[in-house]
Scaffold this motif. Structure first.
Motif, PDB file in Angstrom:
ATOM      1  N   ARG A  67       0.868  -1.144  -0.168  1.00 41.33           N
ATOM      2  CA  ARG A  67      -0.075  -0.069  -0.137  1.00 41.33           C
ATOM      3  C   ARG A  67       0.935   1.213  -0.080  1.00 41.33           C
ATOM      4  O   ARG A  67       0.558   2.149  -0.445  1.00 41.33           O
ATOM      5  CB  ARG A  67      -0.955  -0.014   1.155  1.00 41.33           C
ATOM      6  N   LEU A  68       1.952   0.977   0.700  1.00 42.95           N
ATOM      7  CA  LEU A  68       2.879   2.179   0.789  1.00 42.95           C
ATOM      8  C   LEU A  68       3.490   2.550  -0.540  1.00 42.95           C
ATOM      9  O   LEU A  68       3.741   3.822  -0.829  1.00 42.95           O
ATOM     10  CB  LEU A  68       3.965   2.189   1.824  1.00 42.95           C
ATOM     11  N   ARG A  71       0.952   4.412  -2.593  1.00 39.51           N
ATOM     12  CA  ARG A  71       0.970   5.812  -2.238  1.00 39.51           C
ATOM     13  C   ARG A  71       1.793   6.862  -2.958  1.00 39.51           C
ATOM     14  O   ARG A  71       1.623   7.899  -3.129  1.00 39.51           O
ATOM     15  CB  ARG A  71       1.027   5.484  -0.604  1.00 39.51           C
ATOM     16  N   THR A  72       2.721   6.223  -3.408  1.00 38.88           N
ATOM     17  CA  THR A  72       3.702   6.965  -4.386  1.00 38.88           C
ATOM     18  C   THR A  72       3.450   7.064  -5.607  1.00 38.88           C
ATOM     19  O   THR A  72       4.162   7.618  -6.555  1.00 38.88           O
ATOM     20  CB  THR A  72       5.255   6.357  -3.889  1.00 38.88           C
ATOM     21  N   TYR A  75      -1.967   8.525  -9.827  1.00 45.00           N
ATOM     22  CA  TYR A  75      -2.821   7.929 -10.400  1.00 45.00           C
ATOM     23  C   TYR A  75      -4.075   9.027 -10.969  1.00 45.00           C
ATOM     24  O   TYR A  75      -4.599   9.588 -10.293  1.00 45.00           O
ATOM     25  CB  TYR A  75      -3.544   6.919  -9.569  1.00 45.00           C
ATOM     26  N   LYS A  99      -1.243  11.863   0.329  1.00 44.74           N
ATOM     27  CA  LYS A  99      -0.224  11.147  -0.164  1.00 44.74           C
ATOM     28  C   LYS A  99       1.019  11.265   0.761  1.00 44.74           C
ATOM     29  O   LYS A  99       2.034  10.753   0.397  1.00 44.74           O
ATOM     30  CB  LYS A  99       0.163  11.422  -1.636  1.00 44.74           C
ATOM     31  N   GLY A 100       0.761  11.922   2.047  1.00 44.45           N
ATOM     32  CA  GLY A 100       1.965  11.900   2.993  1.00 44.45           C
ATOM     33  C   GLY A 100       2.927  13.397   2.873  1.00 44.45           C
ATOM     34  O   GLY A 100       3.904  13.172   3.776  1.00 44.45           O
ATOM     35  N   PRO A 146       2.611  13.571  -4.904  1.00 43.86           N
ATOM     36  CA  PRO A 146       3.913  14.177  -5.050  1.00 43.86           C
ATOM     37  C   PRO A 146       4.757  13.563  -5.925  1.00 43.86           C
ATOM     38  O   PRO A 146       4.350  12.298  -6.308  1.00 43.86           O
ATOM     39  CB  PRO A 146       4.493  14.005  -3.667  1.00 43.86           C
ATOM     40  N   ARG A 147       5.883  13.981  -6.439  1.00 41.21           N
ATOM     41  CA  ARG A 147       6.659  13.466  -7.509  1.00 41.21           C
ATOM     42  C   ARG A 147       6.486  11.833  -7.586  1.00 41.21           C
ATOM     43  O   ARG A 147       6.856  11.038  -6.490  1.00 41.21           O
ATOM     44  CB  ARG A 147       8.042  13.973  -7.175  1.00 41.21           C
ATOM     45  N   PRO A 148       5.925  11.501  -8.599  1.00 43.93           N
ATOM     46  CA  PRO A 148       5.418  10.051  -8.427  1.00 43.93           C
ATOM     47  C   PRO A 148       6.443   9.084  -8.838  1.00 43.93           C
ATOM     48  O   PRO A 148       7.185   9.351  -9.618  1.00 43.93           O
ATOM     49  CB  PRO A 148       4.256  10.049  -9.579  1.00 43.93           C
ATOM     50  N   ALA A 149       6.346   7.805  -8.346  1.00 41.11           N
ATOM     51  CA  ALA A 149       7.299   6.813  -8.419  1.00 41.11           C
ATOM     52  C   ALA A 149       6.821   6.009  -9.785  1.00 41.11           C
ATOM     53  O   ALA A 149       7.687   5.373 -10.471  1.00 41.11           O
ATOM     54  CB  ALA A 149       7.391   5.830  -7.375  1.00 41.11           C
TER      55      ALA A 149
END
Lengths: 293, 411
Positions: A67-68, A71-72, A75, A99-100, A146-149
């Motif tokens: 899940r973490l 979160r990065t 979507y 998103k943290g 935030p800057r997505p993975a």
């Protein structure tokens, strides 16, 4: 790299996604195409953990996704939407915080992105007050916070005008250059062909084709077009070839036996002038039509 | 371009999950709660509604107080033979009704008295009649004056007659007094309890319906706009539900407390101020019951929202809940006797019935505690069921979801 393995999802008796596997390599844009109801959205929702997975798994950097990790990810859902009656800045900051990100960080980044899309002055306005194109831009911002993975975008180009498409493409390219894997679905095959490094074709819940655009176009039985100085009727008599089309001096053939094309070119040169002898690769739309038929 | 992703070449996608962000941000449910409260509290219609309600409360209480404070001044006309009696009425008035102040105007004769009445110089005219005394007024009733006059004249005449008979009023009346005693407090207190009980029931009904509907439609808004998918990808849906329920509960409580404080403080400015201390205890109980009852229902409202796909569906998916609200409302108002006692323990109706019983008095100390415990247990159950239904129904699109589907479907 994002790997999708044997992903399956059933709704009642209907299998919406049937053992679908493919990869979204880092730094590459992977296009996800298929007719309506082919299972693209269902697959993306499973990847994002928004929908449960019946069978199969999603791997992120070689291990089962958590899940973490998700979160990065950035979507964008199919019928994208934010709160219509909320100020743009506030809701983007809210999404970023979920998103943290910390509030301060989130505000700074949202403001930066808004400015970049020419919406710097409009953060205080309610989303519904913006034009549709600008609402799309806000939605895009929401998905890259935030800057997505990794980026999972369901129909990100639908409804965008050509200029908006270009700025969206520029943005996505920035992310792929930085090594972010991008998966997006689209109905616009020309766009997919122009943008994508790789392509996954889904039909009726099954993966029917996958690979780079070149791989897909090279796959399948090779076809050649031959244009001669004289009549090409003799081509019919050669073995190992199937003539798909014959029109005076021009013939379109499919190679049924390895090396048959070599006999063809030898025979052709011995008979006279050869104006053209060329491998014919199908257009993406043809591949798509064949694969999804 | 400052927003270029990953300016640091080492921070490849594999290292992207930024650990500091996990620690840096607030708990997701807290973020949701805050957003629910802020977005609502800055909403004009919410603010206007609350201010209007407070204004109505203050206005109503102010009007009541003003009505009570007002003393009516009446002028009583009397011809010479009636002056003595009129003055006795003026003197005796404060004892009978302290809101009536009588001044006596002496008039020459009956004709002058009738003229004075017509000219509005006097409000009424007291004169002897064949079988006693008569109070004549122009046309409007002089209720307060009539009552005062009747009492004083009766007393006066009784005293004279008693003296004539060689005895006294006290002797005549000896043993005839009927004093009143109430097992369950006096009548006025019971009436106040009844009225405040109605207010409690109404406040609960009103808040549960308004905030419940609001909660359900905000769930639909998120579902319909699909922002819920973005949220679901970022945080567990459990947190989303908790935040929404907590946020709306907090809003409902804030509004309720404002109304209650304004109401009680306002009451202190009226003649009912002596009841304020008695009402404080039941009010605290009411707040506790409201809290437990509201949380129990809030989760169900969230489910009603999640079952719908569009705002238009809410009418249908929330029908069972609006029915329940009506049952609670009418049950709260009309139940009495054994039915009321039973209902005061049955959640969620107990949320309104028990505070009403506490107001009326005669409740054992353990009864509110037991009812509150049962209500809290009920809330725990609805939260658990609600959470399961909400999580499953929320991400289903395409038409209304039935409860059965929501319950049994895979996530």
């Amino acid at each position: 790299m994002l790997e999708i393995r044997e992903l399956t999802r059933r709704f009642g008796d209907k299998t919406a996604v049937d053992r679908v596997s493919f990869e979204v390599p880092a730094g590459q844009m992977t296009g996800f195409v298929g007719a309506n109801g082919a299972g693209k959205t269902t697959t993306m929702r499973m990847v994002m953990g928004v929908l449960g997975i019946d069978e199969g798994e999603v791997l992120w950097q070689g291990r089962p996704i958590t899940r973490l990790d998700r979160r990065t990810f950035g979507y964008m859902p199919e019928e994208r939407g934010l709160y219509p009656k909320q100020p743009v800045l506030d809701q983007l900051v809210y999404v970023a915080q979920l998103k943290g990100m910390s509030r301060v960080e989130a505000r700074a980044q949202v403001q930066e992105l808004l400015e970049r899309f020419g919406l710097g002055e409009r953060g205080g306005e309610h989303l519904e007050k913006l034009s549709l194109g600008n609402q799309q831009r806000v939605q895009i911002i929401a998905s890259v916070l935030p800057r997505p993975a990794a980026l999972i975008l369901d129909e990100p180009f639908s409804g965008l005008d050509p200029i908006a498409v270009d700025s969206m493409v520029d943005l996505l390219r920035e992310y792929t250059r930085a090594g972010v894997p991008v998966l997006f679905s689209s109905h616009q095959l020309d766009l997919v062909e122009r943008l994508c490094d790789r392509l996954v074709v889904l039909a009726h819940g099954r993966r029917v084709a996958a690979g780079t655009v070149t791989e897909l176009r090279d796959a399948g039985v090779p076809r050649f077009r031959l244009v001669l100085g004289g009549d090409a009727g003799w081509v019919r008599d050669l073995r190992g070839l199937e003539v798909l089309d014959l029109d005076g001096t021009t013939a379109l053939v499919e190679v049924r036996q390895d090396g048959a094309e070599q006999h063809l070119i030898a025979e052709a040169t011995s008979r006279g002038h050869v104006h053209e002898f060329v491998r014919v690769r199908p257009a993406l739309s043809e591949i798509y039509r064949e694969a999804t038929a | 371009m400052t927003t270029a992703p990953n300016p640091d070449p080492n921070a490849g996608p594999s290292r992207h999950p930024d650990a500091s962000r996990e620690r840096g941000g607030d708990a997701p449910w807290l973020l949701v709660t805050r957003r629910e409260i802020v977005s609502r509290i800055t909403d004009k219609s919410f603010l206007i509604g609350t201010v209007l309600m407070v204004a109505m409360l203050v206005g109503f209480i102010g009007f009541t107080a003003w009505q009570e404070e007002r003393t009516s001044e009446v002028t009583l006309g009397a011809t010479p033979e009636a002056v003595a009696m009129a003055e006795a009425v003026a003197a005796g008035a404060p004892e009978v009704d302290d809101k009536v102040e009588v001044t006596v105007e002496e008039l020459a004769d009956d004709a002058a008295a009738e003229d004075a009445l017509r000219e509005d110089e006097v409000d009424a005219w007291l004169h002897p009649a064949d079988d006693g005394w008569q109070l004549t007024s122009e046309s409007s009733e002089q209720d307060a004056l009539t009552e005062v006059t009747r009492a004083v004249v009766r007393q006066q005449v009784l005293t004279e007659n008693a003296a004539g008979a060689g005895t006294s009023v006290e002797a005549l009346e000896a043993g005839s007094a009927v004093s009143t005693d109430f097992l369950r407090g006096d009548a006025e207190k019971a009436a106040v309890a009844q009225a405040v009980g109605f207010v409690f029931v109404f406040l609960f009904y009103f808040a549960a319906l308004v905030f419940g509907m609001q909660l359900a439609s905000s769930v639909i808004e998120e579902k319909q706009s699909r922002i819920v998918e973005i949220i679901a990808a970022a945080i567990p849906l459990r947190h989303l539900l908790a935040g929404k329920v907590l946020g709306n509960t907090a809003l409902a409580m804030i509004q309720l407390l404002v109304y209650l404080v304004v109401g009680l403080v306002g009451l202190a400015f009226t003649s009912y101020k002596s009841y304020v201390p008695d009402l404080s205890g039941p009010t605290v109980w009411f707040v506790l019951f409201f809290l437990a009852g509201f949380v129990a229902l809030a989760c169900l409202w969230a489910v009603a929202g999640s079952l719908a796909s569009r705002t238009e569906d809410l009418q249908a998916t929330s029908t069972p809940l609006t029915m329940l609200m009506l049952v609670m409302f009418f049950g709260g108002i009309s139940l009495d006797g054994r039915g009321q006692v039973i209902a005061s323990f049955v959640p969620p109706v107990s949320a309104v019935v028990m505070p009403k019983r506490i107001l009326a008095g005669g409740v054992e100390w353990w009864e509110p505690l037991l009812a509150l415990g049962l209500l809290a247990a009920f809330a725990v159950v609805t939260v658990a069921i609600g959470e399961r239904l909400y999580r499953r129904a929320l991400l289903q699109t395409g038409g209304r979801v039935t409860l059965r589907q929501a319950w049994s479907t895979a996530e």
